[in-house]
Design a protein around this motif. Structure first.
Motif, PDB file in Angstrom:
ATOM      1  N   LYS A  84       0.843  -1.189   0.000  1.00  0.00           N
ATOM      2  CA  LYS A  84       0.000   0.000   0.000  1.00  0.00           C
ATOM      3  C   LYS A  84       0.883   1.245   0.000  1.00  0.00           C
ATOM      4  O   LYS A  84       1.821   1.353   0.788  1.00  0.00           O
ATOM      5  N   ASP A  85       0.617   2.153  -0.947  1.00  0.00           N
ATOM      6  CA  ASP A  85       1.410   3.379  -0.978  1.00  0.00           C
ATOM      7  C   ASP A  85       0.589   4.559  -0.465  1.00  0.00           C
ATOM      8  O   ASP A  85      -0.635   4.485  -0.360  1.00  0.00           O
ATOM      9  N   ASN A  86       1.260   5.621  -0.142  1.00  0.00           N
ATOM     10  CA  ASN A  86       0.596   6.791   0.453  1.00  0.00           C
ATOM     11  C   ASN A  86       0.335   7.910  -0.548  1.00  0.00           C
ATOM     12  O   ASN A  86      -0.040   9.016  -0.157  1.00  0.00           O
ATOM     13  N   THR A  87       0.540   7.634  -1.819  1.00  0.00           N
ATOM     14  CA  THR A  87       0.273   8.666  -2.827  1.00  0.00           C
ATOM     15  C   THR A  87      -1.225   8.929  -2.902  1.00  0.00           C
ATOM     16  O   THR A  87      -2.031   8.000  -2.948  1.00  0.00           O
ATOM     17  N   ALA A 110      -7.577  -5.564  -7.485  1.00  0.00           N
ATOM     18  CA  ALA A 110      -8.768  -5.198  -6.714  1.00  0.00           C
ATOM     19  C   ALA A 110      -8.395  -4.682  -5.319  1.00  0.00           C
ATOM     20  O   ALA A 110      -8.939  -3.676  -4.849  1.00  0.00           O
ATOM     21  N   SER A 111      -7.442  -5.349  -4.668  1.00  0.00           N
ATOM     22  CA  SER A 111      -7.031  -4.945  -3.319  1.00  0.00           C
ATOM     23  C   SER A 111      -6.346  -3.582  -3.325  1.00  0.00           C
ATOM     24  O   SER A 111      -6.599  -2.744  -2.462  1.00  0.00           O
ATOM     25  N   TYR A 112      -5.485  -3.376  -4.303  1.00  0.00           N
ATOM     26  CA  TYR A 112      -4.757  -2.105  -4.375  1.00  0.00           C
ATOM     27  C   TYR A 112      -5.721  -0.942  -4.637  1.00  0.00           C
ATOM     28  O   TYR A 112      -5.655   0.094  -3.962  1.00  0.00           O
ATOM     29  N   LEU A 113      -6.611  -1.093  -5.612  1.00  0.00           N
ATOM     30  CA  LEU A 113      -7.554  -0.013  -5.931  1.00  0.00           C
ATOM     31  C   LEU A 113      -8.485   0.271  -4.752  1.00  0.00           C
ATOM     32  O   LEU A 113      -8.842   1.416  -4.500  1.00  0.00           O
ATOM     33  N   THR A 114      -8.856  -0.779  -4.022  1.00  0.00           N
ATOM     34  CA  THR A 114      -9.688  -0.595  -2.826  1.00  0.00           C
ATOM     35  C   THR A 114      -8.928   0.201  -1.768  1.00  0.00           C
ATOM     36  O   THR A 114      -9.490   1.090  -1.103  1.00  0.00           O
ATOM     37  N   SER A 115      -7.641  -0.115  -1.618  1.00  0.00           N
ATOM     38  CA  SER A 115      -6.827   0.553  -0.595  1.00  0.00           C
ATOM     39  C   SER A 115      -6.634   2.047  -0.874  1.00  0.00           C
ATOM     40  O   SER A 115      -6.331   2.807   0.049  1.00  0.00           O
ATOM     41  N   LYS A 116      -6.823   2.461  -2.117  1.00  0.00           N
ATOM     42  CA  LYS A 116      -6.641   3.871  -2.471  1.00  0.00           C
ATOM     43  C   LYS A 116      -7.789   4.737  -1.960  1.00  0.00           C
ATOM     44  O   LYS A 116      -7.652   5.970  -1.852  1.00  0.00           O
ATOM     45  N   ASN A 160       4.057  -3.714  -8.100  1.00  0.00           N
ATOM     46  CA  ASN A 160       3.729  -2.472  -7.389  1.00  0.00           C
ATOM     47  C   ASN A 160       3.805  -1.264  -8.316  1.00  0.00           C
ATOM     48  O   ASN A 160       2.971  -0.359  -8.242  1.00  0.00           O
ATOM     49  N   ILE A 161       4.803  -1.251  -9.203  1.00  0.00           N
ATOM     50  CA  ILE A 161       4.918  -0.155 -10.179  1.00  0.00           C
ATOM     51  C   ILE A 161       3.714  -0.188 -11.113  1.00  0.00           C
ATOM     52  O   ILE A 161       3.111   0.850 -11.413  1.00  0.00           O
ATOM     53  N   PHE A 162       3.357  -1.395 -11.576  1.00  0.00           N
ATOM     54  CA  PHE A 162       2.208  -1.535 -12.470  1.00  0.00           C
ATOM     55  C   PHE A 162       0.923  -1.048 -11.819  1.00  0.00           C
ATOM     56  O   PHE A 162       0.127  -0.319 -12.440  1.00  0.00           O
ATOM     57  N   LEU A 163       0.682  -1.424 -10.576  1.00  0.00           N
ATOM     58  CA  LEU A 163      -0.554  -1.034  -9.896  1.00  0.00           C
ATOM     59  C   LEU A 163      -0.663   0.482  -9.760  1.00  0.00           C
ATOM     60  O   LEU A 163      -1.740   1.055  -9.950  1.00  0.00           O
ATOM     61  N   SER A 164       0.446   1.119  -9.454  1.00  0.00           N
ATOM     62  CA  SER A 164       0.462   2.584  -9.364  1.00  0.00           C
ATOM     63  C   SER A 164       0.184   3.206 -10.728  1.00  0.00           C
ATOM     64  O   SER A 164      -0.604   4.152 -10.851  1.00  0.00           O
ATOM     65  N   ASP A 165       0.812   2.661 -11.769  1.00  0.00           N
ATOM     66  CA  ASP A 165       0.590   3.161 -13.134  1.00  0.00           C
ATOM     67  C   ASP A 165      -0.850   2.919 -13.586  1.00  0.00           C
ATOM     68  O   ASP A 165      -1.449   3.747 -14.280  1.00  0.00           O
ATOM     69  N   LEU A 166      -1.403   1.779 -13.196  1.00  0.00           N
ATOM     70  CA  LEU A 166      -2.788   1.462 -13.549  1.00  0.00           C
ATOM     71  C   LEU A 166      -3.742   2.456 -12.914  1.00  0.00           C
ATOM     72  O   LEU A 166      -4.676   2.948 -13.558  1.00  0.00           O
ATOM     73  N   ASN A 167      -3.518   2.766 -11.645  1.00  0.00           N
ATOM     74  CA  ASN A 167      -4.370   3.736 -10.965  1.00  0.00           C
ATOM     75  C   ASN A 167      -4.283   5.112 -11.628  1.00  0.00           C
ATOM     76  O   ASN A 167      -5.301   5.807 -11.785  1.00  0.00           O
TER      77      ASN A 167
END
Length: 205
Positions: free
Chosen positions: A44-47, A102-108, A189-196
């Motif tokens: 989980k990132d804080n951006t 799904a988990s990453y986008l939810t965490s945002k 992790n880089i991909f998930l951030s780029d996807l968001n």
């Protein structure tokens, strides 16, 4: 009488042989090291990202069987694929990616809700994707984690499609299965951030 003795001898020999053979098999099995099982994770990132009152359904990526396996594979200069012995993924890459997306986008906390249910649900958008590459590639002096996925963000209200291809190649920390897993998680992790970022840019239009 002699025949009886011969039969008894044969039975005794078979029993002794069977016990030695199967006993040997059992001991060999016990001596084999256990499988090491790895998972694709996300951090989980804080951006910060903008909030949109939209629902998004994340579908499992499509993928060829050759790359969508629990076996951890690698390839060399001749492009032949091999499997790491006693090392495997906890699930197919497509399923691990669906869960992490799904988990990453939810965490945002940037969307109304995210679902990865296979049941047809009412959502504003859905993510359809195709996993193109998920492999450990060796060159003469080093090795790399290769990850490539095509993402289609579809507006369920007007069927408008937004497309982006994500491709990454990152040198592994070590030239083995563990090194691949560590590096593939960094790439994920880089991909998930780029996807968001991609989703945000589409919804912001």
């Amino acid at each position: 009488m002699k025949k009886t003795k011969i039969v008894i001898f044969k039975i005794s020999f078979i029993l002794v042989f069977s016990s030695l053979f199967f006993g040997g098999c059992i001991s060999l099995t016990k001596e084999l090291p256990a499988y090491k099982t790895y998972s694709l994770e996300y951090k989980k990132d804080n951006t910060s990202s903008k909030y949109f009152d939209k629902t998004i359904q994340v579908l499992e990526p499509k993928a060829l069987e050759s790359i969508n396996s629990e076996a951890i594979t690698y390839s060399k200069d001749d492009f032949s694929k091999e499997k790491y012995a006693l090392n495997r993924w906890s699930d197919k890459p497509s399923k691990m990616l669906q869960r992490t997306i799904a988990s990453y986008l939810t965490s945002k906390n940037s969307y109304k809700y995210i679902t990865s249910s296979n049941i047809k649900v009412k959502s504003d958008f859905k993510i359809v994707s195709q996993l193109v590459d998920f492999n450990h590639t060796f060159t003469k002096n080093s090795s790399y984690a290769d990850f490539s996925i095509r993402v289609y963000l579809i507006n369920n209200h007007n069927e408008k499609v937004f497309f982006k291809s994500f491709t990454y190649t990152k040198r592994t920390s070590t030239n083995d299965a563990k090194g691949l897993v560590e590096t593939m998680n960094e790439v994920n992790n880089i991909f998930l951030s780029d996807l968001n970022t991609f989703i945000q840019s589409v919804l912001n239009k």
